[in-house]
Design an enzyme around this catalytic site. Structure first.
Site, PDB file in Angstrom:
ATOM      1  N   CYS A 193       0.758  -1.396   0.023  1.00  0.00           N
ATOM      2  CA  CYS A 193      -0.002   0.002   0.064  1.00  0.00           C
ATOM      3  C   CYS A 193       1.082   1.121  -0.108  1.00  0.00           C
ATOM      4  O   CYS A 193       2.522   1.549  -0.231  1.00  0.00           O
ATOM      5  CB  CYS A 193      -0.987   0.169   1.246  1.00  0.00           C
ATOM      6  SG  CYS A 193      -0.131   0.328   2.706  1.00  0.00           S
TER       7      CYS A 193
ATOM      8  N   ASN B  32       2.465   1.423   4.129  1.00  0.00           N
ATOM      9  CA  ASN B  32       2.469   0.135   4.857  1.00  0.00           C
ATOM     10  C   ASN B  32       2.943   0.403   6.424  1.00  0.00           C
ATOM     11  O   ASN B  32       3.994  -0.239   6.615  1.00  0.00           O
ATOM     12  CB  ASN B  32       4.202  -0.386   4.119  1.00  0.00           C
ATOM     13  CG  ASN B  32       4.210  -1.537   5.277  1.00  0.00           C
ATOM     14  OD1 ASN B  32       6.064  -1.664   5.388  1.00  0.00           O
ATOM     15  ND2 ASN B  32       3.477  -2.447   5.076  1.00  0.00           N
TER      16      ASN B  32
ATOM     17  N   CYS C 188      -0.985   1.439   7.610  1.00  0.00           N
ATOM     18  CA  CYS C 188      -2.887   0.396   8.027  1.00  0.00           C
ATOM     19  C   CYS C 188      -2.933  -0.648   6.514  1.00  0.00           C
ATOM     20  O   CYS C 188      -3.304  -1.619   7.485  1.00  0.00           O
ATOM     21  CB  CYS C 188      -3.675   1.888   7.100  1.00  0.00           C
ATOM     22  SG  CYS C 188      -2.823   3.907   8.086  1.00  0.00           S
ATOM     23  N   ARG C 189      -3.342  -0.334   6.061  1.00  0.00           N
ATOM     24  CA  ARG C 189      -3.735  -1.521   4.644  1.00  0.00           C
ATOM     25  C   ARG C 189      -3.102  -2.684   4.501  1.00  0.00           C
ATOM     26  O   ARG C 189      -3.032  -3.045   4.666  1.00  0.00           O
ATOM     27  CB  ARG C 189      -3.879  -1.283   3.649  1.00  0.00           C
ATOM     28  CG  ARG C 189      -5.402  -0.055   3.406  1.00  0.00           C
ATOM     29  CD  ARG C 189      -5.772   1.090   2.379  1.00  0.00           C
ATOM     30  NE  ARG C 189      -4.830   1.509   2.282  1.00  0.00           N
ATOM     31  CZ  ARG C 189      -4.064   2.168  -0.071  1.00  0.00           C
ATOM     32  NH1 ARG C 189      -4.851   1.875  -0.188  1.00  0.00           N
ATOM     33  NH2 ARG C 189      -3.459   2.735   0.637  1.00  0.00           N
ATOM     34  N   SER C 190      -1.698  -2.607   3.826  1.00  0.00           N
ATOM     35  CA  SER C 190      -0.650  -3.816   3.796  1.00  0.00           C
ATOM     36  C   SER C 190      -0.538  -4.440   5.238  1.00  0.00           C
ATOM     37  O   SER C 190      -0.525  -5.866   4.809  1.00  0.00           O
ATOM     38  CB  SER C 190       0.316  -3.231   2.765  1.00  0.00           C
ATOM     39  OG  SER C 190       1.038  -2.774   3.624  1.00  0.00           O
TER      40      SER C 190
ATOM     41  N   ASP D 270      -8.807   3.517   1.941  1.00  0.00           N
ATOM     42  CA  ASP D 270      -7.126   3.920   3.145  1.00  0.00           C
ATOM     43  C   ASP D 270      -7.814   4.501   4.299  1.00  0.00           C
ATOM     44  O   ASP D 270      -8.521   5.807   4.306  1.00  0.00           O
ATOM     45  CB  ASP D 270      -6.178   4.897   2.761  1.00  0.00           C
ATOM     46  CG  ASP D 270      -4.911   4.784   2.628  1.00  0.00           C
ATOM     47  OD1 ASP D 270      -5.261   4.472   4.249  1.00  0.00           O
ATOM     48  OD2 ASP D 270      -4.179   5.163   2.593  1.00  0.00           O
TER      49      ASP D 270
END
Ligand code: 4NP
Length: 140
Positions: A8, A11, A13-15, A114
């Protein structure tokens, strides 16, 4: 052993959310990691919002995991590289420059919102969980 990398923008939050959800789904057989397209958060820990959601759903995560920018070496080493949104995929393709394009995929149609911007880690988790289950089925 399959080697999967979620990517993401930051690196944090999401990934990393996808990394630790996927690790739980696949057990120890696969190598699952995550990276950033940017260096903006380099060295910073997982966002507290992602930490809280992982904790509340009962996932283990590495408290020492810090943001790392994706490199061409990563593109060479991982079997599957999954961008969390369309911009991430565009940035990964630019880094790949044609060499590793077949390994690069979008996490799910429309991409993952996000929470850095939405503040809604629950919404992101629901999409990440469904997507990880789908990727498990695809890659198994
Ligand atoms: P992520 O969220 O890409 O899901 O880790 C973000 C984290 C940090 C920033 C943007 C998005 N930032 O602008 O620093």
């Amino acid at each position: 052993m399959k080697k999967v990398c979620f990517v993401c923008l930051g690196n944090i939050c999401r990934s990393p959310m996808a990394e630790f959800v996927m690790k739980e789904l696949v057990g120890a057989d696969w190598q699952v990691e995550s990276r950033a397209t940017s260096s903006w958060e380099h060295g910073n820990p997982i966002h507290t919002g992602t930490q809280s959601i992982l904790q509340s759903k009962g996932y283990w995560f590495d408290p020492n995991k810090t943001s790392q920018q994706v490199t061409r070496e990563d593109l060479a080493n991982f079997d599957v590289i999954i961008g969390m949104d369309n911009q991430n995929v565009t940035d990964l393709r630019r880094l790949s420059n044609g060499q590793f394009d077949q390994k690069i995929h979008l996490f799910c149609e429309g991409g993952v919102p996000d929470p850095w911007y939405t503040g809604d880690f629950e919404e992101t988790y629901a999409i990440v969980y469904q997507g990880c289950r789908a990727w498990l089925a695809t890659l198994s």
